[in-house]
Design a protein around this motif. Structure first.
Motif, PDB file in Angstrom:
ATOM      1  N   LYS A   4     -13.865 -12.344  -0.967  1.00 13.00           N
ATOM      2  CA  LYS A   4     -14.895 -13.327  -0.645  1.00 13.00           C
ATOM      3  C   LYS A   4     -14.446 -14.728  -1.057  1.00 13.00           C
ATOM      4  O   LYS A   4     -13.729 -14.909  -2.039  1.00 13.00           O
ATOM      5  N   ASP A   5     -14.906 -15.708  -0.275  1.00 20.74           N
ATOM      6  CA  ASP A   5     -14.684 -17.129  -0.584  1.00 20.74           C
ATOM      7  C   ASP A   5     -13.206 -17.446  -0.829  1.00 20.74           C
ATOM      8  O   ASP A   5     -12.844 -18.114  -1.794  1.00 20.74           O
ATOM      9  N   LEU A   6     -12.360 -16.939   0.070  1.00 19.98           N
ATOM     10  CA  LEU A   6     -10.928 -17.185  -0.078  1.00 19.98           C
ATOM     11  C   LEU A   6     -10.594 -18.631   0.272  1.00 19.98           C
ATOM     12  O   LEU A   6     -11.135 -19.191   1.236  1.00 19.98           O
ATOM     13  N   HIS A   7      -9.679 -19.216  -0.476  1.00 15.90           N
ATOM     14  CA  HIS A   7      -9.189 -20.557  -0.203  1.00 15.90           C
ATOM     15  C   HIS A   7      -7.821 -20.473   0.469  1.00 15.90           C
ATOM     16  O   HIS A   7      -7.129 -19.457   0.356  1.00 15.90           O
ATOM     17  N   PRO A   8      -7.405 -21.523   1.156  1.00 20.35           N
ATOM     18  CA  PRO A   8      -6.083 -21.484   1.786  1.00 20.35           C
ATOM     19  C   PRO A   8      -4.975 -21.397   0.738  1.00 20.35           C
ATOM     20  O   PRO A   8      -5.155 -21.827  -0.408  1.00 20.35           O
ATOM     21  N   ALA A   9      -3.828 -20.823   1.147  1.00 20.14           N
ATOM     22  CA  ALA A   9      -2.697 -20.695   0.235  1.00 20.14           C
ATOM     23  C   ALA A   9      -2.187 -22.070  -0.182  1.00 20.14           C
ATOM     24  O   ALA A   9      -2.393 -23.071   0.515  1.00 20.14           O
ATOM     25  N   MET A  10      -1.478 -22.101  -1.300  1.00 15.16           N
ATOM     26  CA  MET A  10      -0.970 -23.383  -1.793  1.00 15.16           C
ATOM     27  C   MET A  10      -0.012 -24.008  -0.782  1.00 15.16           C
ATOM     28  O   MET A  10       0.124 -25.225  -0.701  1.00 15.16           O
ATOM     29  N   MET A  45      -8.990 -16.138   6.900  1.00 14.03           N
ATOM     30  CA  MET A  45     -10.374 -15.679   6.947  1.00 14.03           C
ATOM     31  C   MET A  45     -10.989 -15.874   5.572  1.00 14.03           C
ATOM     32  O   MET A  45     -10.473 -15.369   4.581  1.00 14.03           O
ATOM     33  N   GLU A  46     -12.089 -16.584   5.526  1.00 17.36           N
ATOM     34  CA  GLU A  46     -12.706 -16.907   4.241  1.00 17.36           C
ATOM     35  C   GLU A  46     -13.294 -15.673   3.576  1.00 17.36           C
ATOM     36  O   GLU A  46     -13.257 -15.528   2.354  1.00 17.36           O
ATOM     37  N   ASN A  47     -13.826 -14.755   4.384  1.00 17.37           N
ATOM     38  CA  ASN A  47     -14.415 -13.524   3.850  1.00 17.37           C
ATOM     39  C   ASN A  47     -13.832 -12.351   4.634  1.00 17.37           C
ATOM     40  O   ASN A  47     -13.981 -12.268   5.850  1.00 17.37           O
ATOM     41  N   PHE A  48     -13.184 -11.456   3.892  1.00 17.55           N
ATOM     42  CA  PHE A  48     -12.476 -10.367   4.553  1.00 17.55           C
ATOM     43  C   PHE A  48     -12.572  -9.123   3.692  1.00 17.55           C
ATOM     44  O   PHE A  48     -12.064  -9.085   2.568  1.00 17.55           O
ATOM     45  N   LEU A  49     -13.280  -8.081   4.203  1.00 17.77           N
ATOM     46  CA  LEU A  49     -13.523  -6.863   3.451  1.00 17.77           C
ATOM     47  C   LEU A  49     -14.137  -7.216   2.089  1.00 17.77           C
ATOM     48  O   LEU A  49     -15.162  -7.855   2.035  1.00 17.77           O
ATOM     49  N   TYR A  74     -11.619 -19.142   9.606  1.00 14.93           N
ATOM     50  CA  TYR A  74     -12.581 -18.212  10.193  1.00 14.93           C
ATOM     51  C   TYR A  74     -13.479 -17.679   9.078  1.00 14.93           C
ATOM     52  O   TYR A  74     -12.995 -17.307   8.009  1.00 14.93           O
ATOM     53  N   ASP A  75     -14.769 -17.648   9.343  1.00 13.49           N
ATOM     54  CA  ASP A  75     -15.706 -17.207   8.303  1.00 13.49           C
ATOM     55  C   ASP A  75     -15.498 -15.750   7.917  1.00 13.49           C
ATOM     56  O   ASP A  75     -15.679 -15.372   6.768  1.00 13.49           O
ATOM     57  N   SER A  76     -15.124 -14.930   8.897  1.00  8.84           N
ATOM     58  CA  SER A  76     -15.002 -13.500   8.639  1.00  8.84           C
ATOM     59  C   SER A  76     -14.010 -12.877   9.601  1.00  8.84           C
ATOM     60  O   SER A  76     -13.569 -13.500  10.569  1.00  8.84           O
ATOM     61  N   PHE A  77     -13.695 -11.611   9.352  1.00  4.47           N
ATOM     62  CA  PHE A  77     -12.822 -10.874  10.259  1.00  4.47           C
ATOM     63  C   PHE A  77     -13.445 -10.769  11.640  1.00  4.47           C
ATOM     64  O   PHE A  77     -12.760 -10.875  12.664  1.00  4.47           O
ATOM     65  N   PHE A  78     -14.756 -10.555  11.701  1.00  5.79           N
ATOM     66  CA  PHE A  78     -15.408 -10.355  12.992  1.00  5.79           C
ATOM     67  C   PHE A  78     -15.386 -11.625  13.834  1.00  5.79           C
ATOM     68  O   PHE A  78     -15.318 -11.567  15.065  1.00  5.79           O
ATOM     69  N   GLU A  79     -15.409 -12.768  13.174  1.00  2.00           N
ATOM     70  CA  GLU A  79     -15.273 -14.012  13.916  1.00  2.00           C
ATOM     71  C   GLU A  79     -13.852 -14.119  14.486  1.00  2.00           C
ATOM     72  O   GLU A  79     -13.660 -14.502  15.639  1.00  2.00           O
ATOM     73  N   PHE A  80     -12.859 -13.748  13.681  1.00  2.00           N
ATOM     74  CA  PHE A  80     -11.474 -13.756  14.153  1.00  2.00           C
ATOM     75  C   PHE A  80     -11.306 -12.759  15.298  1.00  2.00           C
ATOM     76  O   PHE A  80     -10.616 -13.042  16.289  1.00  2.00           O
ATOM     77  N   PHE A  94       1.265 -17.810  19.645  1.00  2.00           N
ATOM     78  CA  PHE A  94       1.379 -17.065  18.393  1.00  2.00           C
ATOM     79  C   PHE A  94       0.169 -17.389  17.517  1.00  2.00           C
ATOM     80  O   PHE A  94      -0.211 -18.554  17.386  1.00  2.00           O
ATOM     81  N   TYR A  95      -0.412 -16.359  16.936  1.00  2.00           N
ATOM     82  CA  TYR A  95      -1.509 -16.541  15.982  1.00  2.00           C
ATOM     83  C   TYR A  95      -1.052 -15.983  14.637  1.00  2.00           C
ATOM     84  O   TYR A  95      -0.828 -14.779  14.496  1.00  2.00           O
ATOM     85  N   LEU A  96      -0.880 -16.853  13.668  1.00  2.00           N
ATOM     86  CA  LEU A  96      -0.475 -16.446  12.327  1.00  2.00           C
ATOM     87  C   LEU A  96      -1.672 -16.609  11.401  1.00  2.00           C
ATOM     88  O   LEU A  96      -2.122 -17.723  11.130  1.00  2.00           O
ATOM     89  N   THR A  97      -2.198 -15.484  10.921  1.00  2.00           N
ATOM     90  CA  THR A  97      -3.394 -15.522  10.081  1.00  2.00           C
ATOM     91  C   THR A  97      -3.104 -14.903   8.708  1.00  2.00           C
ATOM     92  O   THR A  97      -2.042 -14.338   8.483  1.00  2.00           O
ATOM     93  N   GLY A  98      -4.074 -15.011   7.818  1.00  2.00           N
ATOM     94  CA  GLY A  98      -3.905 -14.493   6.464  1.00  2.00           C
ATOM     95  C   GLY A  98      -3.245 -15.482   5.528  1.00  2.00           C
ATOM     96  O   GLY A  98      -2.728 -15.089   4.476  1.00  2.00           O
TER      97      GLY A  98
END
Length: 875
Positions: free
Chosen positions: A654-660, A647-651, A287-293, A574-578
């Motif tokens: 910015k430009d977060l990548h997925p966890a390892m 979410m790629e951009n959250f508060l 998700y690009d942002s929190f608002f999109e989520f 179930f929605y698991l985010t973050g």
């Protein structure tokens, strides 16, 4: 002590476990409410009497230590600690300031250490910094001044009897049954079964050990998959002989079939060659942002503004749940009633801002205090039944006149000056019966925001400001620096009750509930100890924020509670985010402020229970894998669907990548748009017909809108015209920068129409601008008072003509050449402009096009027009 540990590896197949019949009627204590709810959903059977007595550890602690965790008790501790700090004399004065800025963290550290039995003198010889030495000093003084610390220490040392514990649990069940309308009874027996303690905090350890010492048989019933011991063994370090439990674990499997899944594939990568690694596929959504989520996931399941029962078939889980929930309070306040943040309600803002008025020994006002208290709805005029909330716009427009005012005395003096102008100056420029056109051009004052109202309106605003000052003086005792906690909060309660807007206004149901809840809380604050007035503002904000009240119930569940979801049978989605690089692995426990890590580790050698926090930090990667395995293994299946996302951009992230771990799973990354393809989106019709509203307004003012001066603004910028004459009666300038241009024109006007000398003119006009220094008024006036030429007059109607200088007031800052050209061009295109204007409005053009340029700098709507601000930035 009787301690036993049993394990299982399938939460949904407890009935097949060898211990099921021995534990199903015991007392159950869960690490989280989510786990308690999950177990009740899966296994509670009223007819068989199974799993009736299920509690969370927070519920049990709050019941047996009834005062310790109450926000009111923590508020009193906060105020007592503040007083100790204020009266202390550290060798380095900057230390006091640092601690006062971190008083909430300091209190939290004192509470933690006191709870587990550490005394201030135990820090002797361990302190490495000035901060730690000062901390030991103020902790020692606070310990002596506040009996609550000795009380909790003694209670945990003395413990409870089995009979005492069970009696308290019966009371707790009765209270829960009232709310849930159930009739469950406390189970007989002396066995307590503990669930979900895959790690244990020092506070939990102290409390559970006290229960064990009371004589209860303690049984840990833990999730453990023996195929992945390198991941799961972290929990055995917490429940061990080292921490007075046992190393003897009864490892058992209650699974039907052991099969390879995406979860087992995930852990196999960390367990050597035990399981062959395969790519099980699957998707993870970006998700690009929190608002999109919010729009894609949350709102479809929980529509905003619709009152409904909690959905039992949808659950949202997040590694950043605390941040998400903080934002979602604004969208779903009703879902956060258990974690009420009173500062987000009018009553909270009202109380907070009143306490913000005290500044040392004087009372102050500022824009934030006034706007917040006016808009709260708690200021009311009983004489004419008017509420300050209806005067917030007028207040905002008046504020430039009060620039530089701080003390309440300076505000009231400035109000008297403003009213004097309304009484003695403005009437010379107005006549009874003036219509909108005449009012907008007859007087140069109508373009200055704080001179554009009636005297009656200004008097009303002053009344509410006076009322606010009276309330503050009523709450704080003049001439004193401190008062008792009970006295202050009794006075605050009386103010809230006497000024309750429910007596004068129709309030929403949740507003009434909030007011009643806060009344109840204020009534419980009784303490004869004294505190300093200087400390109450921050303390009140902390109390009203809800941060002192740690409830179990949340909207979006934190990732550490995902084990509770593994039990639930009703949830289908179930929605698991973050699942980003910041979210996993989970964050480590922070060393309590202001202790250094080295100091904390040495202290843990004396108090072994503190090692649990150090152990948790060492286990953070295993804990993260443990929880993700549960999600992958039990939340996705034949009758359930699990969506993984980040979410790629959250508060500020910015430009977060997925966890390892996402890379380890070998999942395909899909954008939310790709994931949305093919889905039907519900579009709700807008219930308001704006066109009808605007049409009715236009019919009433068609003649006025055709006025030449109005068309000039339409010609310059359609949006400026719309904001000036459709959404308002006529435009006014609230910006201090523009007021300087209007000031110079007033100087010229007086020079043209009187025989006064220069100094007399400057004095006369300068009196209208008390917010400026004498030097500023003098320097502006001297520059423009010379070379004033005469101007002509234009007819407005059959009886009224006004000076052509009104054009300067209408377009301040514009050169004479540009202004004359604009008026001439409008005159030449008058008919076509009029037709365009009418057509634009009748076509419901609620946001007509702007014509940004250098003139935007002097636009009365600069603060609301994004195009104008962009033009200014580029310029």
């Amino acid at each position: 002590m009787k301690i036993k540990v049993y394990t299982y590896d399938d939460p949904k197949r407890w009935r097949h476990h060898s211990q099921f019949e021995k534990i199903n009627k015991s007392i159950h204590i869960c690490a989280t409410k989510n786990l308690a709810d999950g177990i009740a959903d899966a296994y509670r059977d009223k007819q068989k009497g199974e799993f009736h007595s299920i509690f969370t550890i927070r519920e049990v602690i709050d019941t047996l230590l009834i005062k310790w965790n109450k926000p009111e008790e923590q508020l009193k501790q906060y105020l007592a600690l503040s007083k100790v700090m204020a009266e202390s004399e550290p060798t380095n004065p900057l230390l006091k300031e640092a601690f006062r800025n971190n008083i909430a963290d300091t209190l939290e550290t004192i509470r933690l250490l006191t709870y587990i039995g550490v005394m201030p003198e135990d820090l002797s010889g361990l302190c490495h910094t000035e901060k730690e030495e000062y901390f030991q000093q103020i902790w020692s003084e606070a310990y002596e001044a506040d009996f609550s610390y000795r009380s909790i220490r003694r209670k945990l040392q003395d413990g409870w009897s089995i009979a005492n514990v069970k009696a308290k649990l019966v009371e707790l069940l009765e209270e829960k049954n009232k709310k849930n309308k159930s009739d469950y009874r406390l189970t007989e027996g002396q066995r307590i079964v503990l669930h979900g303690f895959y790690f244990i905090t020092p506070e939990q350890q102290m409390f559970l050990q006290a229960l064990a010492k009371a004589g209860f048989e303690v049984v840990f019933f833990n999730f453990y998959d023996q195929r992945f011991s390198e991941t799961f063994d972290f929990t055995r370090a917490f429940i061990s002989e080292q921490f007075n439990w046992t190393d003897e674990w009864a490892i058992e499997s209650n699974r039907d079939i052991l099969k390879e899944t995406i979860g087992t594939n995930f852990l196999s990568a960390f367990e050597g060659e035990k399981v062959q690694k395969k790519n099980h596929g699957g998707n993870i959504i970006k998700y690009d942002s929190f608002f999109e989520f919010l729009n894609e996931v949350i709102i479809p399941s929980y529509p905003i503004g619709r009152k409904q029962e909690d959905k039992e078939d949808v659950q949202i889980i997040a590694t950043n749940a605390d941040m998400l929930n903080d934002i979602l309070v604004q969208y779903y306040p009703e879902r956060f009633a258990e974690n009420r943040n009173f500062l987000q309600y009018p009553i909270g803002q009202f109380i907070s801002k009143i306490h913000g008025m005290l500044d040392g020994k004087r009372f102050i006002l500022d824009e934030d205090i006034l706007m917040s208290t006016f808009s709260s709805g708690w200021l009311f005029n009983p004489n004419n039944k008017k509420n300050a909330r209806d005067f917030t716009y007028i207040l905002k427009q008046l504020l430039p006149f009060f620039s530089g005012c701080e003390s309440t005395q300076s505000w009231m003096k400035r109000f008297e000056e403003l009213l004097d102008h309304y009484e003695n100056v403005l009437p010379h420029f107005e006549e009874p019966g003036d219509d909108r056109i005449v009012k907008s051009v007859r007087s140069p004052f109508t373009k200055i925001a704080h001179f554009s109202f009636t005297k009656k309106q200004v008097v009303e605003v002053k009344y509410f400001a006076d009322q606010l000052i009276f309330i503050a003086e009523e709450l704080f005792e003049a001439g004193t620096e401190e008062t008792s906690i009970s006295r202050h909060f009794t006075k605050l309660l009386n103010i809230v009750q006497n000024r309750n807007p429910i007596k004068n206004s129709v309030l929403f149901e949740d507003e009434i509930e909030v007011i009643n809840e806060l009344n109840t809380k204020l009534e419980t604050i009784k303490d004869d100890n004294f505190f300093l007035y200087d400390d109450i503002g921050e303390a009140i904000n902390l109390y009203l924020s809800g941060k002192l009240s740690k409830k179990d119930n949340t909207f979006i569940k934190p990732f550490i509670e995902v084990d509770g979801e593994a039990f639930k049978r009703k949830v289908k989605s179930f929605y698991l985010t973050g699942l980003d690089e910041k979210g996993l692995p989970l964050d480590e426990f922070s060393t309590p402020w202001p202790l250094q890590e080295e100091t904390f580790e040495k202290l843990s050698l004396r108090y072994e229970v503190l090692e649990l926090n150090i152990l948790r930090n060492k286990s953070i990667k295993q804990i993260s894998r443990y929880l993700l395995f549960i999600a992958l293994e039990f939340l996705d299946g034949e009758n359930m669907k699990l969506e993984l996302s980040w979410m790629e951009n959250f508060l500020d992230r910015k430009d977060l990548h997925p966890a390892m771990y996402v890379h380890q799973l070998g999942m395909k990354i899909l954008s939310s748009q790709q994931n949305r393809e093919g889905k039907h989106e519900e579009i709700r019709p807008n219930p308001v017909n704006f066109k009808e509203i605007h049409s009715s307004q236009i019919e009433e003012s068609r003649r006025e809108l055709s006025f030449y001066d109005y068309l000039v603004e339409f010609n310059q910028c359609q949006r400026r015209f719309y904001y000036s004459y459709i959404t308002n009666e006529y435009p006014v300038f609230a910006d201090d920068f523009v007021h300087q241009f209007l000031y110079t024109e007033l100087i010229r006007t007086v020079k043209r129409s009187t025989t006064l000398k220069k100094d007399e003119i400057i004095q006369l006009v300068g009196n209208l601008f008390p917010q400026w220094t004498h030097y500023k008024k003098e320097s502006i006036a001297r520059k423009f008072i010379n070379g004033v030429s005469s101007v002509g007059h234009d007819d407005v109607n059959e009886t009224v003509s006004v000076s052509s200088s009104r054009k300067v007031v209408q377009f301040p800052g514009m050169s004479s050449y540009e202004r004359n050209r604009l008026f001439q061009e409008t005159l030449e295109k008058k008919e076509s402009l009029h037709e365009m204007m009418i057509e634009s409005i009748e076509n419901d053009s609620t946001n007509p096009p702007a014509s940004p340029g250098k003139h935007c700098k002097f636009c009365p709507h600069l603060d609301t027009c994004m195009d104008a601000r962009l033009a200014m930035d580029k310029g």
